[in-house]
Design an enzyme around this catalytic site. Sequence first.
Site: not given
Length: 410
Positions: A24-25, A45, A180, A203, A225, A256-258, A286, A340
């Site tokens: 996380a850091v 690793p 965005p 995200d 994701k 991200g986005g809306d 968005t 997408m």
Amino acid sequence: MTANPYPLGLRLDGRRVVVVGGGAVATRRVPALLDAGADVLLVAPELTPALRAQADAGRLHWVPRRFAPDDLDGAWLVQVAVDDPLAAASVSAVAAERRIFCVRADDRTAATAWTPAVTRHGPVTVAVLGGGDPRRAMTVRDAIRDLLAVRLEPGAIAATRSRPDADTAAGRVALVGAGPGDPELITVKGWRLLTEADVVVADRLVPGLLLDELRPDVELVDASKIPYGPSRAQEEINQILVDRALAGAFVVRLKGGDPYVFGRGGEELLACAQAGVPVTVVPGVTSSIAAPAAAGIPVTHRGVAHEFTVVSGHLAPDAAASLVRWDALAGLRGTLVILMGLKNLAAITATLIAHGRSPRTPAAVVQEATTGAQRVLRSTLGEVAADLAAADLRPPAVVVVGDVVGALDA
């Protein structure tokens, strides 16, 4: 008495920076290094999904193992982002031998350099050192950022910080759209809630520099994701939001986005509501509108398009689970924005053409809009899939189909 640190702005463009650790850091620190143009070598690793996405995109070089002294060959700076004191000490010892400044996440007193609390406002970067106290540095940094937020009256932000606000109460969740890609495109309210969060669930498409500005005690949950890669099940994300909020934390779900434009924010709100957790929704800019705009394409233009349609292309047109009426979309005269849709673009364009949309219809693909990695491909509906493959564009990208693609051409 301990000597005061000497403040310095490092110009890292093209210079090697070694980051040891992939958790996380590191997820919070790497985006600022990349933004500075550093040649980042990441030694760990394993990586978080967000860091793995950066490596897969070629923005940094990942060595999947533990640290070795030769990793510091040619380095100008090293950041140790591990919670093992012995491992961290071994890295900083090698750095000291080579006279390389070393930042340590585990022990500021053992470090030879500190990372300041930073705020950015256009070309202005303000870095605050709080004498070794991260909270003091954050408090001063936030006050400076408030002064730089010229969109509000001088007393407006101070008033929102001082008054009781249900949005910032503990035991709540805020679904915040981060925009965005450009970190400055988050809303003022979204940024304010982010600075007050106890937990941030982020995200992959969230601007990384926003994470760099979090308080050091904030729990960062990487809920990336990544398409066709590691991911958390949506049910697990829902449970994290609920569990942290029921434990009394103020949780920001940063998307991200809306949150509601193919962001599954509705599912997260329903999960929280079922558990009795209050939710605040903060809309975001968005990419379905921002990406075309960043490429000089208005989704509507007088005399050219009277409507625009936003559609998900994550399923092929012939997929049984698809809810999209591609035959109906082919008959529209306005603008079609596909999110997408890169994987299925050849099938999508062929279906639109088969149902009557002209193959000569202008089309464009905008990769990583509003960021320094933005790329724009202009083509036609009949050729865009082949041109996309030749240009080697990658997600995230937005596809625009319609005469508006050339509406602003001189």
